[in-house]
Design a protein around this motif. Sequence first.
Motif, PDB file in Angstrom:
ATOM      1  N   ALA A 213       0.644  -1.201   0.146  1.00 25.47           N
ATOM      2  CA  ALA A 213      -0.237  -0.092   0.160  1.00 25.47           C
ATOM      3  C   ALA A 213       0.853   1.181  -0.003  1.00 25.47           C
ATOM      4  N   GLY A 214       0.587   2.135  -0.722  1.00 33.50           N
ATOM      5  CA  GLY A 214       1.433   3.250  -0.968  1.00 33.50           C
ATOM      6  C   GLY A 214       2.621   3.532  -1.758  1.00 33.50           C
ATOM      7  N   LEU A 215       3.159   2.419  -2.326  1.00 31.42           N
ATOM      8  CA  LEU A 215       4.407   2.355  -3.292  1.00 31.42           C
ATOM      9  C   LEU A 215       4.122   3.158  -4.272  1.00 31.42           C
ATOM     10  N   ALA A 216       3.007   2.951  -5.159  1.00 24.90           N
ATOM     11  CA  ALA A 216       2.851   3.431  -6.409  1.00 24.90           C
ATOM     12  C   ALA A 216       2.741   4.933  -6.321  1.00 24.90           C
ATOM     13  N   GLU A 217       1.861   5.206  -5.243  1.00 24.06           N
ATOM     14  CA  GLU A 217       1.791   6.644  -5.088  1.00 24.06           C
ATOM     15  C   GLU A 217       2.945   7.387  -4.673  1.00 24.06           C
ATOM     16  N   PHE A 218       3.949   6.552  -3.831  1.00 21.08           N
ATOM     17  CA  PHE A 218       5.024   7.309  -3.512  1.00 21.08           C
ATOM     18  C   PHE A 218       6.092   7.659  -4.738  1.00 21.08           C
ATOM     19  N   MET A 219       6.100   6.597  -5.213  1.00 21.33           N
ATOM     20  CA  MET A 219       7.066   6.585  -6.573  1.00 21.33           C
ATOM     21  C   MET A 219       6.548   7.584  -7.607  1.00 21.33           C
ATOM     22  N   ALA A 220       5.169   7.816  -7.846  1.00 20.17           N
ATOM     23  CA  ALA A 220       4.991   8.755  -8.461  1.00 20.17           C
ATOM     24  C   ALA A 220       5.230  10.248  -8.142  1.00 20.17           C
ATOM     25  N   GLU A 221       4.999  10.626  -6.856  1.00 21.41           N
ATOM     26  CA  GLU A 221       5.281  11.757  -6.229  1.00 21.41           C
ATOM     27  C   GLU A 221       7.032  12.018  -6.241  1.00 21.41           C
ATOM     28  N   ARG A 222       7.883  10.964  -5.862  1.00 26.52           N
ATOM     29  CA  ARG A 222       9.163  10.994  -5.763  1.00 26.52           C
ATOM     30  C   ARG A 222       9.732  11.256  -7.126  1.00 26.52           C
ATOM     31  N   LEU A 223       9.231  10.288  -8.243  1.00 24.42           N
ATOM     32  CA  LEU A 223       9.947  10.422  -9.529  1.00 24.42           C
ATOM     33  C   LEU A 223       9.278  11.465 -10.573  1.00 24.42           C
ATOM     34  N   ASP A 224       7.920  11.919 -10.176  1.00 22.50           N
ATOM     35  CA  ASP A 224       7.338  12.878 -10.967  1.00 22.50           C
ATOM     36  C   ASP A 224       6.904  12.574 -12.334  1.00 22.50           C
ATOM     37  N   LEU A 225       6.346  11.079 -12.332  1.00 21.64           N
ATOM     38  CA  LEU A 225       5.897  10.175 -13.452  1.00 21.64           C
ATOM     39  C   LEU A 225       4.708   9.892 -13.035  1.00 21.64           C
ATOM     40  N   ARG A 226       3.850   9.198 -13.936  1.00 27.29           N
ATOM     41  CA  ARG A 226       2.674   8.269 -13.839  1.00 27.29           C
ATOM     42  C   ARG A 226       3.166   6.829 -13.367  1.00 27.29           C
ATOM     43  N   VAL A 227       2.577   6.437 -12.406  1.00 27.41           N
ATOM     44  CA  VAL A 227       3.045   4.952 -11.818  1.00 27.41           C
ATOM     45  C   VAL A 227       1.774   4.306 -11.893  1.00 27.41           C
ATOM     46  N   GLU A 228       1.659   3.199 -12.388  1.00 23.26           N
ATOM     47  CA  GLU A 228       0.556   2.243 -12.345  1.00 23.26           C
ATOM     48  C   GLU A 228       0.817   0.663 -12.139  1.00 23.26           C
ATOM     49  N   LYS A 229       0.005   0.343 -11.618  1.00 26.24           N
ATOM     50  CA  LYS A 229       0.154  -1.163 -11.228  1.00 26.24           C
ATOM     51  C   LYS A 229      -0.374  -2.138 -12.556  1.00 26.24           C
ATOM     52  N   VAL A 230       0.440  -2.897 -12.983  1.00 26.11           N
ATOM     53  CA  VAL A 230       0.082  -4.050 -14.161  1.00 26.11           C
ATOM     54  C   VAL A 230      -1.147  -4.586 -13.933  1.00 26.11           C
ATOM     55  N   ARG A 231      -1.957  -4.733 -14.928  1.00 23.78           N
ATOM     56  CA  ARG A 231      -3.271  -5.378 -14.945  1.00 23.78           C
ATOM     57  C   ARG A 231      -3.267  -6.575 -15.959  1.00 23.78           C
ATOM     58  N   PRO A 232      -2.493  -7.635 -15.207  1.00 24.63           N
ATOM     59  CA  PRO A 232      -2.373  -8.650 -16.243  1.00 24.63           C
ATOM     60  C   PRO A 232      -3.415  -9.758 -16.707  1.00 24.63           C
ATOM     61  N   LEU A 233      -4.817  -9.532 -15.766  1.00 20.17           N
ATOM     62  CA  LEU A 233      -5.850 -10.091 -16.143  1.00 20.17           C
ATOM     63  C   LEU A 233      -6.908  -9.353 -17.057  1.00 20.17           C
ATOM     64  N   GLU A 234      -6.270  -8.144 -17.543  1.00 23.51           N
ATOM     65  CA  GLU A 234      -7.187  -7.368 -18.414  1.00 23.51           C
ATOM     66  C   GLU A 234      -7.371  -8.058 -19.819  1.00 23.51           C
ATOM     67  N   GLY A 235      -8.886  -8.270 -19.761  1.00 23.95           N
ATOM     68  CA  GLY A 235      -9.193  -8.864 -21.054  1.00 23.95           C
ATOM     69  C   GLY A 235      -9.357 -10.482 -20.942  1.00 23.95           C
ATOM     70  N   ILE A 236      -9.240 -11.076 -19.548  1.00 27.46           N
ATOM     71  CA  ILE A 236      -9.321 -12.546 -19.225  1.00 27.46           C
ATOM     72  C   ILE A 236     -10.539 -12.550 -18.375  1.00 27.46           C
ATOM     73  N   THR A 237     -11.403 -13.808 -18.780  1.00 30.60           N
ATOM     74  CA  THR A 237     -12.555 -13.744 -17.722  1.00 30.60           C
ATOM     75  C   THR A 237     -12.130 -14.818 -16.676  1.00 30.60           C
ATOM     76  N   VAL A 238     -12.087 -14.478 -15.402  1.00 30.59           N
ATOM     77  CA  VAL A 238     -11.997 -15.368 -14.401  1.00 30.59           C
ATOM     78  C   VAL A 238     -13.122 -16.062 -13.928  1.00 30.59           C
TER      79      VAL A 238
END
Length: 163
Positions: free
Chosen positions: A109-134
């Motif tokens: 929790a908070g890693l992506a947000e901290f990295m975005a703030e620190r690096l001044d870049l958009r940071v997102e978590k990968v979505r490996p199940l995108e397009g896959i029906t579980v």
Amino acid sequence: GTVALVDVGNGLSHILIAADGVPRFARLVPISLQDAVKSFGFLLADVEPVGTGAEDEQQTARQRHKEKLRAWCNNVAGEIQSSIGYYLAQPGSADVERIIISGRGARLAGLAEFMAERLDLRVEKVRPLEGITVQPGCEDITREVLDFAVCIGLARRGLEGAK
């Protein structure tokens, strides 16, 4: 565009910078979620420390815990920043537009947000199940999906060739 893919793993972490889908820079990084847990004592599922003392003691423990977590996140961001800097020093490199994180550490929790703030870049978590029906009954995989992003990506790639 140009993307930095960062896998924050239990043992080691990896950074791959790809420009228009073509890998241009890869680095194994000495950042370990396992070492962070040993050193700082934070839990992945629950970033708040477990304590049974008085309210003041618990508040102090939570503050120390957050400071340690922030220091570890700062180390991760520093490794990414130095990797991006090295990549940008190469002829023909393009500015990194965003960072995509995966691996067990990406669930922190908070890693992506901290990295975005620190690096001044958009940071997102990968979505490996995108397009896959579980399938029904398998929904539990979504909780740990970031741990297996590489495996899921390889499986998807293998299935593309099977058509």
